[in-house]
Write a protein that holds these residues in place. Sequence first.
Motif, PDB file in Angstrom:
ATOM      1  N   TYR A 258      38.759  53.984  43.927  1.00 35.31           N
ATOM      2  CA  TYR A 258      38.241  52.839  43.139  1.00 35.31           C
ATOM      3  C   TYR A 258      39.179  51.768  43.139  1.00 35.31           C
ATOM      4  O   TYR A 258      40.160  51.499  42.335  1.00 35.31           O
ATOM      5  CB  TYR A 258      37.600  53.182  41.591  1.00 35.31           C
ATOM      6  N   ASN A 259      39.388  50.979  44.242  1.00 35.49           N
ATOM      7  CA  ASN A 259      40.285  49.957  44.408  1.00 35.49           C
ATOM      8  C   ASN A 259      40.115  48.660  43.865  1.00 35.49           C
ATOM      9  O   ASN A 259      40.877  47.950  43.626  1.00 35.49           O
ATOM     10  CB  ASN A 259      40.947  49.835  45.967  1.00 35.49           C
ATOM     11  N   ASP A 260      38.822  48.135  43.592  1.00 36.32           N
ATOM     12  CA  ASP A 260      37.991  47.100  43.106  1.00 36.32           C
ATOM     13  C   ASP A 260      37.778  47.254  41.431  1.00 36.32           C
ATOM     14  O   ASP A 260      36.304  47.819  41.491  1.00 36.32           O
ATOM     15  CB  ASP A 260      36.982  46.610  44.048  1.00 36.32           C
ATOM     16  N   LEU A 261      38.315  46.978  40.788  1.00 29.86           N
ATOM     17  CA  LEU A 261      38.208  47.281  39.420  1.00 29.86           C
ATOM     18  C   LEU A 261      38.104  46.237  38.269  1.00 29.86           C
ATOM     19  O   LEU A 261      38.355  45.040  38.517  1.00 29.86           O
ATOM     20  CB  LEU A 261      39.289  48.264  38.725  1.00 29.86           C
ATOM     21  N   LEU A 262      37.229  46.299  37.364  1.00 29.62           N
ATOM     22  CA  LEU A 262      37.174  45.337  36.293  1.00 29.62           C
ATOM     23  C   LEU A 262      37.897  46.115  34.974  1.00 29.62           C
ATOM     24  O   LEU A 262      37.469  47.220  34.573  1.00 29.62           O
ATOM     25  CB  LEU A 262      35.729  44.923  35.743  1.00 29.62           C
TER      26      LEU A 262
END
Length: 480
Positions: free
Chosen positions: A371-375
């Motif tokens: 999960y490299n694109d996180l909020l």
Amino acid sequence: MQNFDVVVIGSGPGGYVAAIRSAQLGFKTAIIEREALGGVCLNVGCIPSKAMITATHLLHKAQHDFKTMGLNIKGGIDVDMKTLVNWKQSVCDKMSGGVNQLLKGNSVTIIKGNAEFKNSKELTVKSSTGTDTIAAKYFIVATGSRPIEIPGFPFDEKNICSSTGALAFDEIPKRVVVIGGGYIGLEISSYLRKLGTEVTVIEANSSLLAGVVDPECAQVVTRKAEKAGIIIKYGAKAKGQKKVKDGFEVTAEINGKDEVFKADKILVTVGRRPNGDQANLKAAGIAVDERGFIKVDAQRRTNVSNIFAIGDICGQPMLAHKASHEGVMVAEILSGANRVYDAKTVPAVVFTDPEIAAAGMTEAECRAKGYNDLLISKFPFAANGRAVSMSETDGFVKMIADKKTHVLLGVHIVGPEASNLISEAVLAIEMGARLEDLALSIHPHPTLGETMMEAAEATLGHAIHIIQKPLAKSGKSAHA
């Protein structure tokens, strides 16, 4: 010889739950316990430590917050340590007595003594009255774990103590050296410091709770511990101790040099080891790994088909609620249910000041799983009306979600009542909830629970009660 359908070895949070559920499902069930019903958790672990932490938290509030609120106490507050310890013990006795009633109420046979396997179908129980042989169709091993003892620091539970001895002091120690800055050491350090004890923590790592909790949460607890006067020595390795006229001298190696610390009591909290060397598991053919854990599959079945293992004895995380979950699961598997251990998350709580609680993954764990694109964002307790009214505003709720789907991946809380707030996060993660599910669920006001809703809103980028910049395109925290 006595014969049963199910025999559970150990009556901790895993064992007694497994026995009760087995009996509910119609099995003739027995439980074997060599000490007090409820095991370590109810008698010398979770429950007594929380009792002491609660009492000293109230003491600290009275000493530091009451005057600000206009509640003036004439004179100081005297702590009667013997009465405090007796009260703590009464809490434990009530809980253990409750387990006894539950077991009897469900027609579980309680057998006191030390169990050892003879083979995969029989075991012996040795007690003060003699030795009995017990046979069963199924066995559930729930023998738990014990504190790790390190060279040079043999436990006597009076001067050199594990958590067991540290929860039974009959007088307030003036100086305590705590070896190990993990959750057990910090919980006990916190309660002792509030009693006025001079506490020095010797920690081998470069930070407290390293690898145990979210680093930002650990920083909040570390700052408050240091502010309270707890001395923390990092990169320190305890080498030995010696008795001197006025207590003990503890030697630790720090940055290649030896330093000596004075203490009246020494507390060793470097972890726990599974009791895989007990109960003569080898005689039953049960496979144990090199660390002492019993090898089990997803149903908690050992390599011996009629023997199961639950709780600390079968692996991490070594937490009471995980053991209880496994206990119910195994009993239902024995009755024919098609179940496996498939929990998405096991919540963890550290009862420090303030509390830390976590469910799901940390940011590092998310990235390790792709999960490299996180909020990621936080909502501070300082912006919560209930926390302000309690004078407990340290900390925050931190949420981590997948930017593409908004599915919640992790929640990390440091602050008041974190232990109670985390259950909402557990349910959300188990259900595959999105940030919107939390943000759009109306939470009652004024409560600490509102921080969960507000943290979800902050992670979506539109917090109401804090000022935040628009979320960056990279998906990093809005509070960068």
